[in-house]
Design an enzyme around this catalytic site. Structure first.
Site, PDB file in Angstrom:
ATOM      1  N   CYS A  61       0.843  -1.192   0.000  1.00 24.23           N
ATOM      2  CA  CYS A  61       0.000   0.000   0.000  1.00 24.23           C
ATOM      3  C   CYS A  61       0.875   1.238   0.000  1.00 24.23           C
ATOM      4  CB  CYS A  61      -0.940  -0.006   1.198  1.00 24.23           C
ATOM      5  SG  CYS A  61      -0.126   0.301   2.780  1.00 24.23           S
ATOM      6  N   CYS A  64       4.750   1.643   3.927  1.00 23.24           N
ATOM      7  CA  CYS A  64       6.103   1.540   4.481  1.00 23.24           C
ATOM      8  C   CYS A  64       7.005   2.608   3.882  1.00 23.24           C
ATOM      9  CB  CYS A  64       6.666   0.141   4.238  1.00 23.24           C
ATOM     10  SG  CYS A  64       5.807  -1.138   5.183  1.00 23.24           S
ATOM     11  N   CYS A 156       3.643  -7.230   5.528  1.00 24.76           N
ATOM     12  CA  CYS A 156       3.356  -7.969   4.289  1.00 24.76           C
ATOM     13  C   CYS A 156       4.599  -8.668   3.743  1.00 24.76           C
ATOM     14  CB  CYS A 156       2.777  -7.031   3.236  1.00 24.76           C
ATOM     15  SG  CYS A 156       1.236  -6.253   3.726  1.00 24.76           S
ATOM     16  N   CYS A 188       2.889  -2.860  10.849  1.00 26.83           N
ATOM     17  CA  CYS A 188       2.125  -2.376   9.700  1.00 26.83           C
ATOM     18  C   CYS A 188       1.779  -0.923   9.898  1.00 26.83           C
ATOM     19  CB  CYS A 188       0.847  -3.202   9.534  1.00 26.83           C
ATOM     20  SG  CYS A 188      -0.198  -2.666   8.173  1.00 26.83           S
ATOM     21  N   HIS A 226       3.279  -5.518  26.054  1.00 30.68           N
ATOM     22  CA  HIS A 226       2.690  -5.595  27.389  1.00 30.68           C
ATOM     23  C   HIS A 226       3.710  -5.266  28.477  1.00 30.68           C
ATOM     24  CE1 HIS A 226      -0.447  -6.907  30.089  1.00 30.68           C
ATOM     25  NE2 HIS A 226       0.325  -7.817  30.649  1.00 30.68           N
ATOM     26  N   CYS A 229       4.135  -1.586  28.655  1.00 28.47           N
ATOM     27  CA  CYS A 229       2.924  -0.767  28.520  1.00 28.47           C
ATOM     28  C   CYS A 229       2.633  -0.026  29.825  1.00 28.47           C
ATOM     29  CB  CYS A 229       1.728  -1.641  28.162  1.00 28.47           C
ATOM     30  SG  CYS A 229       0.217  -0.690  27.933  1.00 28.47           S
ATOM     31  N   CYS A 253      -6.741  -0.477  30.837  1.00 29.78           N
ATOM     32  CA  CYS A 253      -6.236  -1.510  29.923  1.00 29.78           C
ATOM     33  C   CYS A 253      -7.236  -1.775  28.796  1.00 29.78           C
ATOM     34  CB  CYS A 253      -5.998  -2.801  30.709  1.00 29.78           C
ATOM     35  SG  CYS A 253      -5.489  -4.165  29.652  1.00 29.78           S
ATOM     36  N   CYS A 259      -6.909  -5.709  22.724  1.00 28.84           N
ATOM     37  CA  CYS A 259      -5.455  -5.484  22.711  1.00 28.84           C
ATOM     38  C   CYS A 259      -4.663  -6.804  22.722  1.00 28.84           C
ATOM     39  CB  CYS A 259      -5.037  -4.623  23.885  1.00 28.84           C
ATOM     40  SG  CYS A 259      -3.299  -4.144  23.792  1.00 28.84           S
ATOM     41  N   CYS A 268       7.320  -0.531  20.500  1.00 28.73           N
ATOM     42  CA  CYS A 268       6.428   0.640  20.315  1.00 28.73           C
ATOM     43  C   CYS A 268       6.207   1.476  21.583  1.00 28.73           C
ATOM     44  CB  CYS A 268       5.083   0.220  19.747  1.00 28.73           C
ATOM     45  SG  CYS A 268       5.176  -0.681  18.197  1.00 28.73           S
ATOM     46  N   CYS A 280      -0.247   3.393  19.133  1.00 27.86           N
ATOM     47  CA  CYS A 280      -1.632   2.928  19.087  1.00 27.86           C
ATOM     48  C   CYS A 280      -2.331   2.992  20.447  1.00 27.86           C
ATOM     49  CB  CYS A 280      -1.677   1.490  18.558  1.00 27.86           C
ATOM     50  SG  CYS A 280      -0.846   1.318  16.978  1.00 27.86           S
ATOM     51  N   CYS A 287      -3.509  -2.633  20.672  1.00 27.33           N
ATOM     52  CA  CYS A 287      -2.422  -3.179  19.851  1.00 27.33           C
ATOM     53  C   CYS A 287      -3.027  -4.297  19.014  1.00 27.33           C
ATOM     54  CB  CYS A 287      -1.306  -3.727  20.739  1.00 27.33           C
ATOM     55  SG  CYS A 287      -0.101  -4.727  19.826  1.00 27.33           S
ATOM     56  N   CYS A 290       0.624  -6.330  14.985  1.00 26.21           N
ATOM     57  CA  CYS A 290       1.110  -6.299  13.598  1.00 26.21           C
ATOM     58  C   CYS A 290       2.583  -6.685  13.462  1.00 26.21           C
ATOM     59  CB  CYS A 290       0.839  -4.938  12.967  1.00 26.21           C
ATOM     60  SG  CYS A 290       1.717  -3.567  13.734  1.00 26.21           S
TER      61      CYS A 290
END
Lengths: 322, 520
Positions: A61, A64, A156, A188, A226, A229, A253, A259, A268, A280, A287, A290
Site C-alpha cells: 500500500c 512503508c 506484508c 504495519c 505488554h 505498557c 487496559c 489489545c 512501540c 496505538c 495493539c 502487527c
C-alpha cells in the site's frame, strides 16, 4: 512575457518573492542539509561509494515507503541523497517505464546492493501482481540473487500480512527466497527507526544485527508491548476500558477492546511513533499485533477479546504467566 | 496504425499502473490505462466482525492513509445505527485535515515536481545564496561521483521544463523542505490518530482518542508551522510555476479529458452538516462561463466490468456489486472497474471539488485563459490545502468549546456491538476525490463489502459502451514528439495523483475463484 508578469502580480507573487523565501526558511530550520551531512557517522563518510539500494514494491500500500519518508531525525532527504544510492524505488525515483527498468537491470547485473522488499508476493496466482508486465515473484527471485542482504519491510513482506488472508495468498520474502540473509522488519507499516537503524547498523559494522527466530532484529523486537505498557497496572488490577467517553477510564487496559500487547514483540511503547508523538495504545486503540507472524488472521476480530491471540492471552493470565 | 508505447511501471504514484498509448503524428491517438496488482481485501472481509473493516480497508493505501478507515467507519455507523457525537466528528475532521495537508504537499513536491524542472540546470547557478550553493554543491558532487540516484536518470527535459538555475535550485530546496513538512503534518495527525501512516483511532461510532487541552494546543502550534509552509511556499510555488514558466502549458489545457466532475461532499463545519468545506455536486461538460452544478444522487452510480478482469455482467449499483475474478477474460486489460455516473465517465478530486465550489481563485485562472488540465489540477490541489488549514483552525476552536461542556462525547458506545442485520454506506472526499464504501451485515458478520474509490473513477478502463476512462480520455491528443521520452504522458497521469492500490482491492466473494496461471 509582459502578460505573464501582470498575471503574477495579480496573484501577489513575484519571482523575487518566491526566491527570497528560501533564505528565511533555512533560518527556521537551522541546519542545512549539507551541514548535516558533515556530521554523519564516519564509517559512511569514508565509504568510497554509497551502497546501492533496490526497493521493490509488490502487493503493498506504499505505507512503508511513506513511513520511511516520515523520518525527521535524521531527515530522510539526507538518507536518500547522502547515505544510500537509491537506484530503484517506484514511488520516489525520477524515471519511469523502460528507463526505470533499465536502471534496475543495470544495478542487478552489477550486484552488491541491499534489496528492500515492501509488500507481499501473491502465491496463488502470479497475475495478482505484475510489474513491467512480469510477475512480481520472478522479480523478487531475480533481484535476490545478487543482493548482499534482503530487508523485508512491514508485515506484508515479512510474513504476508493482511494479503496472506486473501485469495491471492500473499507470502513473505522468506517463504520464497533461500540462501540469502533476510531481515524481517514487521509492523504495519514498518517503523522508520527500525528500517534506518538496521541499515545504519549494517553499514557501520559490516554485519547483520542479531536476529530472533522470526528473523527480526533483537534490538527492536525482543520485549513484548505488554511488558513496557504504561497501562499494565490496570491489566493487573482488572481495570478494563469499556467506554471511550469516560475520562475516568481513558487510561484503562484495552484488553477487552481486543489489545494483543501481551502476544506482540516490538518496542512501540518505548520508541513510540512519529518522532515520539504517540502510538496505538496511547490513542485509546488496541495493539493489533502487527509485528507478529500471525497477523492478521490470528488477531481478528481486532476489537474484541475473541481472537485466537486473545484466547492465548487469557490462558496465560489464568495460569499466572502474565 | 501509429506507434505503440508502453509506460510500465508509471512511477511516483501509489500502486502499479501501466499506460499504453498509440502515437500518430507526434500525438497520442489512443490510450489504455491498466491497474496491474490486486490483493482481494473486500472478499476477505466477508464473514468477519464488521468492526475489522475500518482497520483492514485503511490498508488499501498507505499514501492516502486512513481515508478508507474513515469511509468504512461511516458505512458501519449507518449499518450499526450509530450517531457519531460532534466531538468524535471534530477529531475525525482534524486528523483527516492533517492527512490532507501532508498528502497534497507530498504529491506536488515528491511525486510531481521532477516532471517540471530540468534538475541539471542547478549546475549553472551563479548566485551567492549559501543555502542554494550548498544544494548545488551537493548535486554536483553526486553527479561527479556518478551516483545521482534517485534524481537521475529521468525523461529528457522538454519545452515545458523550467531551466532557470535559481528557480530550479529553489524548487529542489523546497523539495527537501517539503519532506520535513509533510513528516511534521503526519506527526500532527498522530496526536489523536496514534501514528501514521494508518491512524488507529477511527472506529465505528466515533474515535478512541479522548482529547485534552494540551493536545489541542500542540496541534495548533504544529498547524501554525504548516500554515506558513502552505501559504508561503506551496501555494506560491504552484502559482509561480502555473502562471509563470508553465503558463504556456496551462493555456493548452493539456490533459483535460472528459469535462465531467463529481463531488460527494464532505468535512462538516457545524454539527448538523449544513456547511461543508467541500460541497457536493455534479458538473457535465464544464464551461467556466456557465458552470451548472447538479445535485448528487448516489443511486445513479453504476460499475461496468466489460474491460476488467471480472466475470462479465451488466453494470450495477455498488450495493449489488460482485467481484468474480476472470483472469482469462478476452478483451479485459485492467483490475480496475469502470464506475459511471448516469452512464458518464467522471473526474473526481481537487479540480472537481474546486469547480463545484466555484472557487474564485480557480475561476480567475480560467478567466485569464488557463484551462482545465494538468496545471489546473495542481492549482486546485494547492487552493484546497489552504481551505483545509483554515478549517482545522475552526475545528480546533470548536473542539475546545465542546470538550469543556459537561457530558462531552467522542463515541456512540450504545451502538458498539454489531447489529444482527444491517446495511450502510459511507462517503468521504479523500485527497484524490470521491470515495464510497458500501456494507451489508448478516448474523453480525459482513455479508458483502464494496468500495468505489477515487482512482477507480479516474483510472477506469473503457465501459460497455466503449467510453474511455478519465486518464485515457485525458491522454488523447497529448503531444509526444519523442516516443522514447514520453514526459507529457506521465505529467498528465501524475496530475491526478493516482492511487492504484486503492483502486484494485476486490475479489470474488462467492466462489473465491482464481483461474490457473498461464505464462504468456
Amino acid at each position: 512575457m509582459e502578460r505573464l508578469e501582470r498575471d503574477l502580480e495579480f496573484y501577489g507573487v513575484s519571482r523575487r518573492d518566491f526566491l527570497k523565501y528560501c533564505a528565511s526558511f533555512a533560518v527556521l530550520f537551522g541546519l542545512s542539509e549539507l551541514e548535516f551531512t558533515r556530521r554523519l557517522a564516519h564509517a559512511v563518510e569514508k565509504a568510497e561509494r554509497k551502497p546501492p539500494v533496490i526497493w521493490l514494491e509488490g502487493q503493498d500500500c506504499a505505507g512503508c515507503t511513506v513511513s520511511f519518508a516520515g523520518l525527521l531525525y535524521p531527515p530522510v532527504g539526507a538518507i536518500i541523497l547522502d547515505k544510500l544510492s537509491l537506484r530503484y524505488h517506484e514511488t520516489l525515483m525520477a524515471s519511469a517505464g523502460e528507463l526505470a527498468e533499465s536502471v534496475y537491470h543495470e544495478t542487478v547485473k552489477e550486484g552488491g546492493y541491499v534489496l528492500v522488499v515492501e509488500g507481499s508476493i501473491p502465491s496463488s496466482d502470479d497475475r495478482f501482481c505484475l510489474v513491467g508486465g512480469r510477475p512480481f515473484r520472478e522479480i523478487v527471485l531475480e533481484a535476490s540473487k545478487n543482493a548482499t542482504c534482503i530487508l523485508a519491510v512491514g508485515a506484508c513482506a515479512s510474513f504476508g500480512g493482511i494479503p496472506k488472508a486473501t485469495v491471492s495468498k500473499g507470502m513473505g520474502v522468506k517463504d520464497l527466497v533461500s540462501g540469502k540473509p533476510i531481515i524481517n522488519l514487521p509492523t504495519c507499516p514498518v517503523h522508520p527507526d527500525h528500517l534506518v537503524g538496521t541499515i545504519l547498523y549494517i553499514l557501520t559494522t559490516g554485519k547483520l544485527p542479531e536476529l530472533d527466530d522470526f528473523n527480526r532484529p533483537k534490538m527492536y523486537y525482543s520485549q513484548s508491548i505488554h511488558d513496557n505498557c504504561r497501562r499494565r497496572g490496570h491489566f493487573e488490577a482488572g481495570n478494563f476500558l469499556q467506554d471511550w467517553n469516560d475520562p475516568a477510564q481513558k487510561d484503562y487496559c484495552l484488553f477487552e477492546k481486543g489489545c494483543k500487547g501481551p502476544m506482540t514483540y516490538a518496542d512501540c511503547p518505548i520508541r513510540r511513533w512519529n518522532s515520539g508523538t504517540n502510538f496505538c495504545i496511547d490513542c485509546g486503540a488496541p495493539c493489533v499485533g502487527c509485528a507478529e507472524p500471525g497477523f492478521y488472521d490470528e488477531m481478528s476480530p481486532i476489537y474484541t477479546a475473541e481472537s485466537e491471540a486473545s484466547r492465548k492471552i487469557l490462558a496465560l493470565k489464568k495460569s499466572g504467566l502474565i | 496504425m501509429g506507434r505503440k508505447i508502453v509506460v510500465d511501471p508509471v512511477t511516483r504514484i501509489e500502486g502499479h499502473l501501466r499506460i499504453e498509448v498509440e502515437i500518430e503524428n507526434g500525438k497520442v491517438k489512443e490510450a489504455w490505462s491498466s491497474g496491474t496488482m490486486a490483493r482481494g481485501f473486500e472478499a476477505m472481509l466477508i464473514g468477519r466482525d464488521p468492526r475489522d473493516a475500518s482497520y483492514v480497508t485503511s490498508r488499501f493505501c498507505g499514501v492516502c492513509y486512513s481515508v478508507h478507515q474513515l469511509c468504512s467507519a461511516r458505512a458501519l455507523d449507518m449499518a450499526f445505527g450509530a450517531q457519531v457525537p460532534w466531538g468524535g466528528n471534530l477529531i475525525r475532521n482534524l486528523v483527516m485535515g492533517a492527512q490532507y495537508i501532508y498528502d497534497h504537499v507530498l504529491h506536488f513536491y515528491q511525486l510531481s515536481a521532477l516532471d517540471y524542472i530540468d534538475i541539471m540546470a542547478v549546475t549553472e547557478y551563479k548566485g551567492r545564496d549559501p543555502d542554494l550553493l550548498a544544494i548545488k554543491e551537493k548535486i554536483v558532487k553526486l553527479v561527479k561521483a556518478g551516483d545521482p540516484h534517485p534524481l537521475l536518470p529521468r525523461y529528457k527535459p522538454d519545452e515545458f521544463c523550467v531551466r532557470d538555475p535559481e528557480v530550479v535550485l529553489t524548487a529542489v530546496k523546497h523539495y527537501l523542505d517539503a519532506l520535513k513538512m509533510h513528516a511534521k503534518a503526519r506527526n500532527m495527525g498522530a496526536i489523536w490518530g496514534g501514528r501514521t501512516p494508518h491512524y488507529q483511532n477511527i472506529v465505528v461510532g466515533g474515535v478512541t482518542s479522548y482529547p485534552d487541552i494540551n493536545q489541542v494546543m500542540q496541534f495548533k502550534t504544529m498547524l501554525d508551522e504548516q500554515k506558513r509552509f502552505v501559504d508561503d511556499v506551496y501555494v506560491k510555488d504552484v502559482i509561480y510555476f502555473g502562471t509563470g514558466p508553465l503558463w504556456k502549458l496551462a493555456k493548452t489545457g493539456l490533459g483535460a479529458g472528459h469535462r465531467n466532475y463529481l463531488v460527494y461532499g464532505d468535512f462538516p463545519l457545524d454539527p448538523n452538516w449544513k456547511e461543508l468545506v467541500f460541497p457536493s455536486g455534479v458538473v457535465y461538460d464544464f464551461d467556466h462561463t456557465e458552470p451548472k452544478v447538479r445535485p448528487f444522487d448516489h443511486n445513479k452510480i453504476t460499475e461496468s466490468v466489460k474491460y476488467a478482469w471480472y466475470r462479465e455482467r451488466e453494470p450495477v449499483h455498488p450495493f449489488d456489486g460482485e467481484q468474480v475474478f476472470d483472469l482469462d477474460k478476452k478483451g479485459a486489460y485492467s483490475f480496475v472497474k469502470a464506475p459511471r455516473y448516469e452512464g458518464r465517465a467522471m473526474e473526481v478530486g481537487p479540480l472537481a471539488r474546486m469547480i463545484v465550489k466555484k472557487h474564485p481563485v480557480l475561476f480567475d485562472f480560467f478567466r485569464r485563459g488557463g484551462k482545465v488540465g494538468v496545471v489546473a489540477r495542481h492549482l486546485a490541489r494547492a487552493i484546497e490545502t489552504q481551505l483545509m488549514v483554515e478549517a482545522c483552525y475552526r475545528w480546533l476552536d470548536q473542539l475546545l468549546v465542546e470538550m469543556t461542556k459537561p457530558g462531552f462525547k467522542i463515541h456512540d458506545t450504545d451502538h458498539w456491538e454489531p447489529p444482527a442485520e444491517g446495511m450502510g454506506y459511507g462517503f468521504h472526499e479523500a485527497p484524490r476525490g470521491a470515495l464510497g464504501h458500501w456494507v451489508k451485515i448478516r448474523d453480525k458478520k459482513i455479508a458483502n463489502y464494496q468500495a468505489v474509490v477515487p482512482s477507480t473513477w479516474n483510472a477506469s478502463p473503457r465501459d460497455e459502451k466503449g467510453q474511455r476512462g478519465q486518464y485515457e480520455e485525458s491522454l488523447i491528443g497529448v503531444p509526444c514528439p519523442d516516443p522514447e521520452n514520453p514526459i507529457n504522458i506521465v505529467r498528465v497521469v501524475r496530475s491526478f495523483d493516482p492511487c492504484l492500490a486503492c483502486a484494485i482491492h476486490v475479489i470474488d466473494p462467492v466462489t473465491n475463484e482464481v483461474r490457473k496461471f498461464v505464462v504468456e
